[in-house]
Design a protein around this motif. Structure first.
Motif, mmCIF file in Angstrom:
data_model
loop_
_atom_site.group_PDB
_atom_site.id
_atom_site.type_symbol
_atom_site.label_atom_id
_atom_site.label_comp_id
_atom_site.label_asym_id
_atom_site.label_seq_id
_atom_site.Cartn_x
_atom_site.Cartn_y
_atom_site.Cartn_z
ATOM 1 N N VAL A 1 0.829 -1.128 -0.020
ATOM 2 C CA VAL A 1 0.037 -0.114 -0.115
ATOM 3 C C VAL A 1 0.824 1.454 -0.066
ATOM 4 C CG1 VAL A 1 -1.531 1.410 1.315
ATOM 5 C CG2 VAL A 1 -2.224 -1.003 1.162
ATOM 6 N N SER A 2 1.966 1.253 0.682
ATOM 7 C CA SER A 2 2.650 2.453 0.895
ATOM 8 C C SER A 2 3.493 2.709 -0.265
ATOM 9 C CB SER A 2 3.849 2.356 2.147
ATOM 10 O OG SER A 2 4.643 1.202 2.086
ATOM 11 N N LYS A 3 4.070 1.568 -0.873
ATOM 12 C CA LYS A 3 4.596 1.552 -2.193
ATOM 13 C C LYS A 3 3.817 2.264 -3.389
ATOM 14 C CE LYS A 3 7.447 -1.104 -5.130
ATOM 15 N NZ LYS A 3 7.849 -2.309 -5.937
ATOM 16 N N ASN A 4 2.592 1.819 -3.438
ATOM 17 C CA ASN A 4 1.622 2.419 -4.428
ATOM 18 C C ASN A 4 1.197 3.728 -4.349
ATOM 19 O OD1 ASN A 4 1.329 -0.105 -5.846
ATOM 20 N ND2 ASN A 4 -0.517 -0.701 -4.639
ATOM 21 N N VAL A 5 1.428 4.172 -3.012
ATOM 22 C CA VAL A 5 1.193 5.786 -2.559
ATOM 23 C C VAL A 5 2.355 6.357 -3.088
ATOM 24 C CG1 VAL A 5 0.966 7.421 -0.894
ATOM 25 C CG2 VAL A 5 -0.475 5.191 -0.697
ATOM 26 N N GLU A 6 3.566 5.870 -3.113
ATOM 27 C CA GLU A 6 4.732 6.574 -3.408
ATOM 28 C C GLU A 6 4.864 6.861 -5.004
ATOM 29 O OE1 GLU A 6 7.994 4.868 -1.546
ATOM 30 O OE2 GLU A 6 7.158 5.041 0.386
ATOM 31 N N GLU A 7 4.299 5.769 -5.553
ATOM 32 C CA GLU A 7 4.639 5.647 -7.295
ATOM 33 C C GLU A 7 3.419 6.199 -7.938
ATOM 34 O OE1 GLU A 7 5.621 1.707 -8.011
ATOM 35 O OE2 GLU A 7 7.455 1.626 -6.837
ATOM 36 N N LYS A 8 2.751 7.046 -7.412
ATOM 37 C CA LYS A 8 1.364 7.660 -8.170
ATOM 38 C C LYS A 8 2.005 8.668 -9.158
ATOM 39 C CE LYS A 8 -2.250 6.812 -5.130
ATOM 40 N NZ LYS A 8 -3.698 7.180 -5.284
ATOM 41 N N SER A 9 1.337 8.985 -10.101
ATOM 42 C CA SER A 9 1.739 9.805 -11.214
ATOM 43 C C SER A 9 0.778 10.882 -11.122
ATOM 44 C CB SER A 9 1.941 9.330 -12.615
ATOM 45 O OG SER A 9 2.735 8.378 -12.749
ATOM 46 N N TYR A 10 1.057 12.177 -11.332
ATOM 47 C CA TYR A 10 0.076 13.159 -11.300
ATOM 48 C C TYR A 10 0.615 14.402 -11.996
ATOM 49 C CZ TYR A 10 2.642 14.694 -6.987
ATOM 50 O OH TYR A 10 3.396 15.009 -6.256
ATOM 51 N N PHE A 11 -0.308 15.411 -12.162
ATOM 52 C CA PHE A 11 0.208 16.656 -12.738
ATOM 53 C C PHE A 11 -0.360 17.647 -11.490
ATOM 54 C CE2 PHE A 11 -0.541 20.567 -15.306
ATOM 55 C CZ PHE A 11 0.512 21.003 -15.741
ATOM 56 N N ASP A 12 0.383 18.690 -11.068
ATOM 57 C CA ASP A 12 -0.032 19.574 -10.024
ATOM 58 C C ASP A 12 -0.361 20.949 -10.389
ATOM 59 O OD1 ASP A 12 2.515 20.178 -9.989
ATOM 60 O OD2 ASP A 12 2.842 19.518 -7.904
ATOM 61 N N GLY A 13 0.003 21.445 -11.746
ATOM 62 C CA GLY A 13 -0.059 22.770 -12.111
ATOM 63 C C GLY A 13 -1.727 23.048 -12.333
ATOM 64 N N GLY A 14 -1.885 24.405 -12.500
ATOM 65 C CA GLY A 14 -3.252 24.950 -12.278
ATOM 66 C C GLY A 14 -3.769 25.637 -13.550
ATOM 67 N N LEU A 15 -4.961 25.611 -13.860
ATOM 68 C CA LEU A 15 -5.610 25.971 -15.160
ATOM 69 C C LEU A 15 -5.109 27.683 -15.359
ATOM 70 C CD1 LEU A 15 -7.546 25.757 -17.651
ATOM 71 C CD2 LEU A 15 -9.279 26.638 -15.972
ATOM 72 N N LEU A 16 -5.204 28.489 -14.412
ATOM 73 C CA LEU A 16 -5.056 29.665 -14.534
ATOM 74 C C LEU A 16 -3.301 29.930 -14.845
ATOM 75 C CD1 LEU A 16 -7.025 31.742 -11.958
ATOM 76 C CD2 LEU A 16 -7.369 31.523 -14.485
ATOM 77 N N GLN A 17 -2.460 29.086 -14.260
ATOM 78 C CA GLN A 17 -1.222 29.158 -14.756
ATOM 79 C C GLN A 17 -0.874 28.850 -16.205
ATOM 80 O OE1 GLN A 17 0.301 26.512 -11.755
ATOM 81 N NE2 GLN A 17 1.153 28.126 -10.313
ATOM 82 N N ASN A 18 -1.505 27.682 -16.469
ATOM 83 C CA ASN A 18 -1.475 27.007 -17.786
ATOM 84 C C ASN A 18 -1.995 28.089 -18.867
ATOM 85 O OD1 ASN A 18 -1.055 25.181 -19.935
ATOM 86 N ND2 ASN A 18 -2.897 24.218 -19.681
ATOM 87 N N ILE A 19 -2.989 28.819 -18.468
ATOM 88 C CA ILE A 19 -3.504 29.808 -19.732
ATOM 89 C C ILE A 19 -2.682 30.925 -19.617
ATOM 90 C CG2 ILE A 19 -5.365 31.573 -19.810
ATOM 91 C CD1 ILE A 19 -7.299 29.472 -18.724
ATOM 92 N N GLY A 20 -1.966 31.536 -18.749
ATOM 93 C CA GLY A 20 -1.299 32.695 -18.458
ATOM 94 C C GLY A 20 0.084 32.329 -19.402
ATOM 95 N N TRP A 21 0.749 30.898 -19.007
ATOM 96 C CA TRP A 21 1.966 30.925 -19.638
ATOM 97 C C TRP A 21 1.782 30.491 -21.151
ATOM 98 C CZ3 TRP A 21 6.475 31.679 -17.593
ATOM 99 C CH2 TRP A 21 6.514 31.537 -16.435
#
Length: 110
Positions: free
Chosen positions: A5-25
């Motif tokens: 269980v702890s190994k699966n938690v550590e190995e998660k893939s995700y994107f943590d950027g925000g919509l407004l930042q994305n639009i701005g860039w």
């Protein structure tokens, strides 16, 4: 079981950027490209790619982008000239060439 269980938690893939930042860039990249008549397009690509990669985590490991606009500029000029010489046919490969360049400069952060 607890270790799995702890190994699966550590190995998660995700994107943590925000919509407004994305639009701005993307707006900033577009404006820089338009104002410089495409000359600074490589800078805009590197700027946006750097933001996207900084906010990406694959299997618990954050990515980093080490590409620079000056490196991409030489390729960009070459691809532009080849596209002009071949009446746009080479342009079909430019997106793939750009993706290869971006992936070559994307690594797991230390």
């Amino acid at each position: 079981m607890e270790q799995e269980v702890s190994k699966n938690v550590e190995e998660k893939s995700y994107f943590d950027g925000g919509l407004l930042q994305n639009i701005g860039w993307h707006i900033l990249g577009f404006l820089v490209t338009v104002i410089t008549i495409g000359i600074c397009y490589p800078w805009a690509v590197c700027m946006i790619q750097n933001w996207e990669v900084k906010h990406t985590v694959i299997e618990g490991r954050r990515l980093e982008f080490d590409g620079h606009a000056i490196q991409l500029l030489g390729h960009w000029i070459k691809w532009l000239l080849l596209s002009i010489i071949t009446l746009g046919i080479y342009g079909l490969w430019v997106k793939i060439k750009m993706k290869k360049w971006v992936v070559k400069h994307t690594h797991f952060a230390a």
